[in-house]
Design an enzyme around this catalytic site. Structure first.
Site, PDB file in Angstrom:
ATOM      1  N   LYS A  40       0.843  -1.197   0.000  1.00 19.02           N
ATOM      2  CA  LYS A  40       0.000   0.000   0.000  1.00 19.02           C
ATOM      3  C   LYS A  40       0.884   1.255   0.000  1.00 19.02           C
ATOM      4  O   LYS A  40       2.099   1.166   0.193  1.00 19.02           O
ATOM      5  CB  LYS A  40      -0.915  -0.015   1.218  1.00 19.02           C
ATOM      6  CG  LYS A  40      -0.187   0.112   2.556  1.00 19.02           C
ATOM      7  CD  LYS A  40      -1.133  -0.171   3.714  1.00 19.02           C
ATOM      8  CE  LYS A  40      -0.410   0.012   5.051  1.00 19.02           C
ATOM      9  NZ  LYS A  40      -1.208  -0.525   6.159  1.00 19.02           N
ATOM     10  N   ARG A 138     -11.868   0.560  13.552  1.00 19.91           N
ATOM     11  CA  ARG A 138     -11.980   1.156  12.218  1.00 19.91           C
ATOM     12  C   ARG A 138     -13.023   0.447  11.379  1.00 19.91           C
ATOM     13  O   ARG A 138     -14.137   0.924  11.231  1.00 19.91           O
ATOM     14  CB  ARG A 138     -10.600   1.099  11.517  1.00 19.91           C
ATOM     15  CG  ARG A 138      -9.802   2.315  11.764  1.00 19.91           C
ATOM     16  CD  ARG A 138      -8.538   2.514  10.953  1.00 19.91           C
ATOM     17  NE  ARG A 138      -7.897   1.410  10.290  1.00 19.91           N
ATOM     18  CZ  ARG A 138      -6.630   1.438   9.882  1.00 19.91           C
ATOM     19  NH1 ARG A 138      -5.895   2.520  10.114  1.00 19.91           N
ATOM     20  NH2 ARG A 138      -6.086   0.434   9.253  1.00 19.91           N
ATOM     21  N   TYR A 270      12.854  32.479   4.696  1.00 23.75           N
ATOM     22  CA  TYR A 270      11.602  33.112   5.120  1.00 23.75           C
ATOM     23  C   TYR A 270      11.539  33.272   6.634  1.00 23.75           C
ATOM     24  O   TYR A 270      11.983  32.404   7.375  1.00 23.75           O
ATOM     25  CB  TYR A 270      10.409  32.257   4.686  1.00 23.75           C
ATOM     26  CG  TYR A 270      10.165  32.285   3.201  1.00 23.75           C
ATOM     27  CD1 TYR A 270       9.829  33.464   2.551  1.00 23.75           C
ATOM     28  CD2 TYR A 270      10.265  31.114   2.467  1.00 23.75           C
ATOM     29  CE1 TYR A 270       9.597  33.476   1.188  1.00 23.75           C
ATOM     30  CE2 TYR A 270      10.030  31.104   1.110  1.00 23.75           C
ATOM     31  CZ  TYR A 270       9.702  32.289   0.477  1.00 23.75           C
ATOM     32  OH  TYR A 270       9.475  32.304  -0.860  1.00 23.75           O
ATOM     33  N   MET A 343       9.439  25.929   0.066  1.00 26.83           N
ATOM     34  CA  MET A 343       8.528  25.070  -0.691  1.00 26.83           C
ATOM     35  C   MET A 343       9.311  24.157  -1.632  1.00 26.83           C
ATOM     36  O   MET A 343       9.050  22.969  -1.723  1.00 26.83           O
ATOM     37  CB  MET A 343       7.524  25.920  -1.468  1.00 26.83           C
ATOM     38  CG  MET A 343       6.339  25.121  -1.983  1.00 26.83           C
ATOM     39  SD  MET A 343       5.188  26.127  -2.931  1.00 26.83           S
ATOM     40  CE  MET A 343       4.505  27.187  -1.674  1.00 26.83           C
TER      41      MET A 343
HETATM   42  C1  LIG Z   1      -0.590  -1.698   6.742  1.00 26.62           C
HETATM   43  C2  LIG Z   1      -1.221  -2.963   7.112  1.00 26.62           C
HETATM   44  C3  LIG Z   1      -0.437  -4.077   7.447  1.00 26.62           C
HETATM   45  C4  LIG Z   1       1.074  -4.042   7.496  1.00 26.62           C
HETATM   46  O1  LIG Z   1       1.562  -3.374   8.637  1.00 26.62           O
HETATM   47  P1  LIG Z   1       3.135  -3.296   8.856  1.00 26.62           P
HETATM   48  O2  LIG Z   1       3.295  -2.781  10.229  1.00 26.62           O
HETATM   49  O3  LIG Z   1       3.675  -2.369   7.834  1.00 26.62           O
HETATM   50  O4  LIG Z   1       3.674  -4.663   8.678  1.00 26.62           O
HETATM   51  C5  LIG Z   1      -1.095  -5.267   7.719  1.00 26.62           C
HETATM   52  N1  LIG Z   1      -2.440  -5.340   7.681  1.00 26.62           N
HETATM   53  C6  LIG Z   1      -3.209  -4.296   7.374  1.00 26.62           C
HETATM   54  C7  LIG Z   1      -4.690  -4.455   7.358  1.00 26.62           C
HETATM   55  C8  LIG Z   1      -2.636  -3.069   7.087  1.00 26.62           C
HETATM   56  O5  LIG Z   1      -3.411  -2.019   6.788  1.00 26.62           O
END
Ligand SMILES: *Cc1c(COP(=O)(O)O)cnc(C)c1O
Length: 405
Positions: A40, A138, A270, A343
């Protein structure tokens, strides 16, 4: 390939290091336990497709993303292994996700119903992992909600219940809560079994839990951080199992674009927050917070001690002490950032470094998920350098040659 590195600022990603980390993490697992490689957030800033390709080539059995669009991008790049989408789909996202053959998290009955309808329309089974909410606060079915929905859920056509999982909220910091989360999950799974519902893939461990709780690996673990050699929050070097060697694949670079002599009493940048104490030379770097560099992430303090630390740091910065990222590295030497990060430009003091000229590379610290995707990534594999679209070809070749296993 030399032209690949001719950028003013760039991130270099060592794909061999990621390959080694995937193999090292697999080495922590009993035979038969699967690895879901979490890619991700653009592969934690390293690049979605290149990282996914390497992880798959090195034996990750599944990939994990938050958004279905990332899953579609993986399919478009020709990556065929299962991809689990963590977040709930918005109504209307189901058809495309089912068409791509993504594996979808389901945490409510309406989600399941929409997915079932999409599967019917498309004429293809939707692969489903039930997400159970046990304390992350969540997404996912609470155990009560799943009990209430189960009869209906089991009658929905077109859904293949392949997996069931939960996500730990404090795997490294709170063992009691983590065990509690697991007990809730496990007793629900037992209950399902008693009712004849067998779901083959159970998974609960992120990176921290994979390290700390080998007994909870179950059929699969979901690992992100460790693949990038990032230690999860709360995990120290000495928590790592002996012999686990991880290599950092990431470095962030820019080049000196200008050298500017300044005199004692001059101010830099700045707000005139920095006054020059003695005559020196500034190097101007073409990077700033617009690239995600130098952004201070200050989360809500986790307790009284944390709060005192934050207050002390803020007070210190008022009196001129450094706050957050304040240094870069040139030719292996650490030099201070002067004034505010702009920036797109930043100034550092190179008065004490002799061999700096326009074009000299500068290594930058940075929170890798904060560095914008607009900063080009350069991939190093087998000592060769590539851009992202060249990596695809290269790792395919490597696969064909049997170099990547
Ligand atoms: C991000 C995530 C992980 C991985 O977590 P890490 O600490 O990076 O290993 C596992 N499961 C879910 C649902 C996640 O969102």
């Amino acid at each position: 390939m030399e032209q690949a590195v001719e950028f003013a600022s760039w991130v270099e990603v060592d794909l061999d290091a990621i390959a080694g980390n995937v193999a090292a993490v697999k080495g922590l697992l009993e035979p038969g336990v699967r690895l879901l490689a979490v890619v991700k957030a653009d592969g934690y800033g390293h690049g979605l497709v290149p990282v996914a390709r390497v992880a798959a080539a090195r034996g990750a059995e599944m990939l994990g993303v938050t958004h279905p669009g990332d899953g579609a991008a993986l399919r478009q790049a020709g990556i065929a292994i299962p991809v689990l989408v963590f977040r709930p789909l918005l109504p209307g996202e189901e058809d495309a996700a089912v068409k791509c053959g993504l594996t979808l998290s389901v945490g409510s009955l309406p989600q399941a119903e929409r997915l079932s309808a999409a599967a019917g329309r498309i004429g293809r089974q939707a692969m489903v992992h039930l997400e159970i909410e046990t304390g992350m606060g969540r997404t996912g079915f609470t155990p009560e909600a799943l009990r209430g929905a189960l009869d209906k859920l089991l009658t929905l056509p077109g859904l293949q219940m392949e997996g069931i999982y939960t996500h730990f909220a404090a795997a490294s910091g709170d063992p009691d809560f983590t065990k509690r989360q697991f007990r809730l999950f496990n007793s629900l799974v037992e209950e399902l079994r008693e009712r004849g519902v067998r779901i083959p893939l159970r998974h609960v461990c992120n990176s921290a839990a994979t390290l700390l709780y080998p007994e909870l690996h179950l059929e699969m673990v979901r690992v992100g951080n460790l693949l990038y050699s990032r230690l999860p929050a709360g995990i120290k070097e000495h928590d790592l199992p002996e012999g686990l060697r991880l290599k950092d694949p990431w470095s962030f670079w820019t080049r000196v674009v200008h050298l500017q002599p300044v005199r004692r009493g001059d101010t830099v940048g700045y707000g005139r927050t920095h006054r020059i104490a003695r005559d020196t030379v500034l190097a101007v770097l073409p990077v700033g917070y617009g690239d995600g560099f130098g952004l201070n992430v200050t989360p809500r303090p986790a307790g009284w001690i944390d709060l005192l630390k934050v207050l002390a740091k803020t007070a210190g910065s008022f009196f001129g002490l450094p706050l957050g990222i304040r240094h870069v590295s040139i030719n292996g030497r650490t030099v201070p950032i002067l004034g505010r990060v702009g920036m797109e430009l930043t100034c550092v003091d190179v008065g004490k470094l002799p061999a700096v000229s326009v074009g000299t590379p500068v290594r930058l610290p940075g929170r890798r998920t904060a560095i914008k995707a607009s900063v080009p990534r350069v991939y190093v594999a087998g000592k060769e350098r590539h851009l992202a679209d060249q990596v695809e070809i290269n790792s395919r070749n490597a696969l064909d040659n049997g170099e990547i296993r």
